[in-house]
Design an enzyme around this catalytic site. Structure first.
Site, PDB file in Angstrom:
ATOM      1  N   ARG A  72     -88.641  42.646  74.195  1.00  0.00           N
ATOM      2  CA  ARG A  72     -89.951  42.005  74.388  1.00  0.00           C
ATOM      3  C   ARG A  72     -89.899  40.864  75.424  1.00  0.00           C
ATOM      4  O   ARG A  72     -90.757  40.817  76.319  1.00  0.00           O
ATOM      5  CB  ARG A  72     -90.430  41.489  73.014  1.00  0.00           C
ATOM      6  CG  ARG A  72     -91.864  41.062  72.950  1.00  0.00           C
ATOM      7  CD  ARG A  72     -92.210  40.601  71.536  1.00  0.00           C
ATOM      8  NE  ARG A  72     -92.078  41.675  70.567  1.00  0.00           N
ATOM      9  CZ  ARG A  72     -93.009  42.612  70.343  1.00  0.00           C
ATOM     10  NH1 ARG A  72     -94.128  42.602  71.031  1.00  0.00           N
ATOM     11  NH2 ARG A  72     -92.807  43.542  69.444  1.00  0.00           N
ATOM     12  N   LEU A 100     -96.646  38.513  71.571  1.00  0.00           N
ATOM     13  CA  LEU A 100     -96.033  37.938  72.772  1.00  0.00           C
ATOM     14  C   LEU A 100     -94.802  37.122  72.387  1.00  0.00           C
ATOM     15  O   LEU A 100     -94.774  36.489  71.327  1.00  0.00           O
ATOM     16  CB  LEU A 100     -97.049  37.044  73.478  1.00  0.00           C
ATOM     17  CG  LEU A 100     -98.212  37.807  74.116  1.00  0.00           C
ATOM     18  CD1 LEU A 100     -99.372  36.860  74.423  1.00  0.00           C
ATOM     19  CD2 LEU A 100     -97.758  38.528  75.389  1.00  0.00           C
ATOM     20  N   ASN A 114    -107.268  33.466  73.703  1.00  0.00           N
ATOM     21  CA  ASN A 114    -107.450  34.766  73.047  1.00  0.00           C
ATOM     22  C   ASN A 114    -108.815  34.792  72.366  1.00  0.00           C
ATOM     23  O   ASN A 114    -109.321  33.756  71.949  1.00  0.00           O
ATOM     24  CB  ASN A 114    -106.348  34.949  71.988  1.00  0.00           C
ATOM     25  CG  ASN A 114    -106.462  36.260  71.237  1.00  0.00           C
ATOM     26  OD1 ASN A 114    -106.697  37.319  71.843  1.00  0.00           O
ATOM     27  ND2 ASN A 114    -106.313  36.222  69.928  1.00  0.00           N
ATOM     28  N   HIS A 116    -110.638  36.540  69.034  1.00  0.00           N
ATOM     29  CA  HIS A 116    -110.289  37.232  67.788  1.00  0.00           C
ATOM     30  C   HIS A 116    -111.565  37.471  66.985  1.00  0.00           C
ATOM     31  O   HIS A 116    -112.399  36.558  66.863  1.00  0.00           O
ATOM     32  CB  HIS A 116    -109.291  36.391  66.983  1.00  0.00           C
ATOM     33  CG  HIS A 116    -108.830  37.088  65.746  1.00  0.00           C
ATOM     34  ND1 HIS A 116    -107.932  38.141  65.771  1.00  0.00           N
ATOM     35  CD2 HIS A 116    -109.181  36.923  64.443  1.00  0.00           C
ATOM     36  CE1 HIS A 116    -107.737  38.575  64.543  1.00  0.00           C
ATOM     37  NE2 HIS A 116    -108.483  37.857  63.718  1.00  0.00           N
TER      38      HIS A 116
HETATM   39  C1  GAR Z   1    -112.222  42.723  70.335  1.00  0.00           C
HETATM   40  O1  GAR Z   1    -113.052  42.839  69.210  1.00  0.00           O
HETATM   41  C2  GAR Z   1    -111.265  41.553  70.182  1.00  0.00           C
HETATM   42  O2  GAR Z   1    -111.845  40.472  69.510  1.00  0.00           O
HETATM   43  C3  GAR Z   1    -110.177  42.181  69.356  1.00  0.00           C
HETATM   44  O3  GAR Z   1    -109.998  43.453  69.915  1.00  0.00           O
HETATM   45  C4  GAR Z   1    -111.257  43.911  70.413  1.00  0.00           C
HETATM   46  C5  GAR Z   1    -111.055  44.368  71.842  1.00  0.00           C
HETATM   47  O4  GAR Z   1    -112.226  44.964  72.323  1.00  0.00           O
HETATM   48  N1  GAR Z   1    -108.968  41.394  69.418  1.00  0.00           N
HETATM   49  C6  GAR Z   1    -108.125  41.237  68.406  1.00  0.00           C
HETATM   50  O5  GAR Z   1    -108.268  41.790  67.327  1.00  0.00           O
HETATM   51  C7  GAR Z   1    -106.949  40.298  68.677  1.00  0.00           C
HETATM   52  N2  GAR Z   1    -106.270  39.931  67.502  1.00  0.00           N
HETATM   53  P1  GAR Z   1    -112.424  45.148  73.883  1.00  0.00           P
HETATM   54  O6  GAR Z   1    -111.150  45.851  74.394  1.00  0.00           O
HETATM   55  O7  GAR Z   1    -113.626  46.023  74.018  1.00  0.00           O
HETATM   56  O8  GAR Z   1    -112.592  43.785  74.490  1.00  0.00           O
END
Ligand code: GAR
Length: 206
Positions: A72, A100, A114, A116
């Site tokens: 990684r 990461l 980020n 979430h």
């Molecule tokens: C989004 O809902 C984002 O908040 C989530 O993945 C999705 C990506 O959608 N992220 C996580 O869960 C991070 N822990 P997208 O590719 O259409 O932006």
């Protein structure tokens, strides 16, 4: 070139999937007064549908597959090299579903954010909409936050909630949360790019 344009921050977006948040950041950055420009997109897999979206928007892309590296940290170091080649100031994780390494997070301290899909610190990790429904929460939402080594942790920048409706399913809730994700992510990035918010320096290691 105007002074305003040269002071825009260079932003790279890391994705693993659909890339709808990435696309919103790219679209927001097309507005001349927006304080950031998107200089590149890195996907953790060539299967990420967001790569096609980035190509359509004319944004350079790269792929960084963990399986192609010894470990990684080596994969993440290659990402950092690519990010520096793009002269990246800020890194936005947008559905980047890979843990990461601490070195990467330390290197980009204060410049790594980020989004979430939950009201952090509630529901770190996966399947947040189903878990919010199962918990019987009256409110759910999303959070943009600075990234720290622990998963889905770090000081929040913006958070927005919405009411959970009686007939919500994980899918209906996800769709409504995604709409607010698309609003708060460009806003949070603009706040960081303008220097309105900052993360205190990381403690020095001995
Ligand atoms: C989004 O809902 C984002 O908040 C989530 O993945 C999705 C990506 O959608 N992220 C996580 O869960 C991070 N822990 P997208 O590719 O259409 O932006």
């Amino acid at each position: 070139m105007t002074g305003e344009k040269t002071s825009r921050k260079n932003v790279a977006v890391l994705i693993s999937g659909r890339g709808s948040n990435m696309e919103c950041l790219i679209r927001a950055s097309r507005v001349e007064t927006y304080p950031a420009r998107i200089v590149g997109v890195i996907a953790s897999t060539p299967a990420a549908a967001g790569l096609e979206r980035a190509h359509r928007e004319g944004v350079p892309t790269a792929i960084n597959r963990l399986a192609e590296f010894t470990d990684r940290p080596a994969a993440d170091a290659a990402m950092t090299r690519q990010l520096h080649a793009w002269k990246t100031d800020i890194v936005c994780l947008a559905g980047f579903m890979r843990i990461l390494s601490a070195d990467f997070v330390d290197h980009w301290h204060g410049r790594l954010i980020n989004i979430h899909p939950s009201l952090l610190p509630r529901f770190k990790g996966l399947d947040t909409h189903r878990r919010a429904l199962q918990a019987g929460d009256a409110e759910h939402g999303c959070t943009v936050h600075f990234v720290e080594p622990e998963l889905d942790a770090g000081p929040p920048i913006l958070q927005q909630s919405l009411p959970v409706l009686p007939h919500d399913t994980p899918q209906t809730l996800a769709a409504r949360v995604l709409e607010i994700e698309h609003r708060i992510y460009p806003e949070a990035l603009a706040m960081l790019a303008r220097g309105e918010i900052a993360l205190p320096p990381a403690p020095t290691k001995h």
